[in-house]
Design an enzyme around this catalytic site. Structure first.
Site, PDB file in Angstrom:
ATOM      1  N   CYS A   8      -2.332  -0.043   7.611  1.00  0.00           N
ATOM      2  CA  CYS A   8      -1.451   1.099   7.337  1.00  0.00           C
ATOM      3  C   CYS A   8      -1.448   2.067   8.512  1.00  0.00           C
ATOM      4  CB  CYS A   8      -1.877   1.804   6.048  1.00  0.00           C
ATOM      5  SG  CYS A   8      -1.500   0.851   4.558  1.00  0.00           S
TER       6      CYS A   8
ATOM      7  N   CYS B 136      -6.001   2.059   5.316  1.00  0.00           N
ATOM      8  CA  CYS B 136      -6.615   0.885   5.939  1.00  0.00           C
ATOM      9  C   CYS B 136      -6.072   0.756   7.366  1.00  0.00           C
ATOM     10  CB  CYS B 136      -6.317  -0.370   5.116  1.00  0.00           C
ATOM     11  SG  CYS B 136      -4.600  -0.939   5.216  1.00  0.00           S
TER      12      CYS B 136
ATOM     13  N   HIS C  90       0.844  -1.196   0.000  1.00  0.00           N
ATOM     14  CA  HIS C  90       0.000   0.000   0.000  1.00  0.00           C
ATOM     15  C   HIS C  90       0.876   1.241   0.000  1.00  0.00           C
ATOM     16  CE1 HIS C  90      -3.796  -2.045   1.846  1.00  0.00           C
ATOM     17  NE2 HIS C  90      -3.269  -2.752   0.869  1.00  0.00           N
TER      18      HIS C  90
ATOM     19  N   GLU D 163       0.844   3.985   1.700  1.00  0.00           N
ATOM     20  CA  GLU D 163       1.272   4.485   3.016  1.00  0.00           C
ATOM     21  C   GLU D 163       2.476   3.693   3.538  1.00  0.00           C
ATOM     22  OE1 GLU D 163      -3.051   5.218   2.358  1.00  0.00           O
ATOM     23  OE2 GLU D 163      -1.824   3.413   2.269  1.00  0.00           O
TER      24      GLU D 163
END
Length: 136
Positions: free
Chosen positions: A108, A105, A75, A77
């Site tokens: 993260c 999410c 992801h 992040e």
């Protein structure tokens, strides 16, 4: 970790000023995250980007690499956090601020907290932005 939604910036500057200490600076860093989002989109990945700022300096950036790297954990992040950790040569990022183009999410958010990120700013989810059925 304090989480603040940047969605207010697009909707109303008066609301944004109530939430953000320096709107012009926060928008600058958010736009850097948007550039990472565009990079991810350029290779057909999920439309997410993030940057990490520490002491007024960009120290990490990350586009989503989920599809490109065939890694469900890549992801934006976490990519930005890993980049910052690598550039600075340290695992902890005390006082760092994470800017993301969409609400991160829970994994993260946990990674950011674990790395010592003190604040997080994010834009609207794809669904909030009017894209039906968008992830997150």
């Amino acid at each position: 970790m304090r989480v603040v939604a940047l969605a207010a910036i697009a909707l109303s500057c008066a609301v944004a000023r109530a939430q953000i200490s320096n709107p012009a600076l926060e928008i600058r860093w958010y736009e850097a995250a948007v550039q990472m989002k565009r990079l991810a989109e350029s290779w057909g990945d999920q439309p997410y980007g993030a940057v990490v700022v520490l002491n007024g300096q960009l120290v990490g950036q990350g586009p989503s690499r989920v599809i490109k790297d065939r890694n469900p954990d890549a992801h934006a992040e976490r990519e930005a956090i890993r980049d910052a950790q690598s550039r600075l040569g340290q695992q902890q990022l005390p006082g760092a601020i994470l800017y993301s183009t969409s609400r991160p999410c829970s994994l993260c958010e946990a990674a950011a907290a674990r790395a010592g990120v003190s604040r997080m700013y994010f834009g609207p989810s794809l669904t909030d932005a009017g894209i039906p059925g968008g992830p997150r």
